[in-house]
Design a protein around this motif. Structure first.
Motif, short mmCIF file in Angstrom:
data_model
loop_
_atom_site.label_atom_id
_atom_site.label_comp_id
_atom_site.label_asym_id
_atom_site.label_seq_id
_atom_site.Cartn_x
_atom_site.Cartn_y
_atom_site.Cartn_z
N SER A 42 0.83 -1.20 0.00
CA SER A 42 0.00 0.00 0.00
C SER A 42 0.86 1.26 0.00
O SER A 42 0.52 2.25 -0.64
CB SER A 42 -0.95 -0.01 1.19
N SER A 46 0.90 4.15 -2.85
CA SER A 46 0.67 5.57 -2.55
C SER A 46 1.82 6.43 -3.05
O SER A 46 1.60 7.55 -3.53
CB SER A 46 0.45 5.78 -1.06
N ASP A 49 1.28 6.83 -6.75
CA ASP A 49 0.20 7.78 -7.00
C ASP A 49 0.67 9.21 -6.78
O ASP A 49 0.30 10.11 -7.53
CB ASP A 49 -1.00 7.47 -6.09
#
Length: 91
Positions: A42, A46, A49
């Motif tokens: 995760s 992130s 992103d």
């Protein structure tokens, strides 16, 4: 006799020792390893992103990127005191 714990034999001995003494703890270790992998994935997602958002915001500012203007000063000629050593790099 000197090569008792060389190669795969030592790995087999360690595996048997872990099975005998740490068998009850193995599910907990696997669960924690899975949680750690999930958190790691995760965080990587992130970060990707964030990088995508930053690159999109740079191109969406509307202003084209201009080259940096400046002077190049030759270090050797500068020490001799010559003022004609600067070159303009206007593009």
């Amino acid at each position: 006799m000197g090569r008792l714990f060389d190669g795969p034999q030592i790995l087999i001995v360690i595996f048997i020792i872990v099975l005998i003494f740490a068998a009850p703890k193995l599910p907990g270790l696997a669960k924690n390893l899975g949680k750690s992998m999930k958190i790691f994935k995760s965080e990587v997602k992130s970060l990707r992103d964030d990088d995508d958002n930053e690159s999109d915001s740079d191109t969406e500012s509307g202003e084209p990127q201009r080259p940096i203007e400046g002077n190049i000063v030759d270090k050797d000629q500068k020490s001799s005191g010559s003022t004609s050593s600067t070159r303009h790099t206007d593009s």
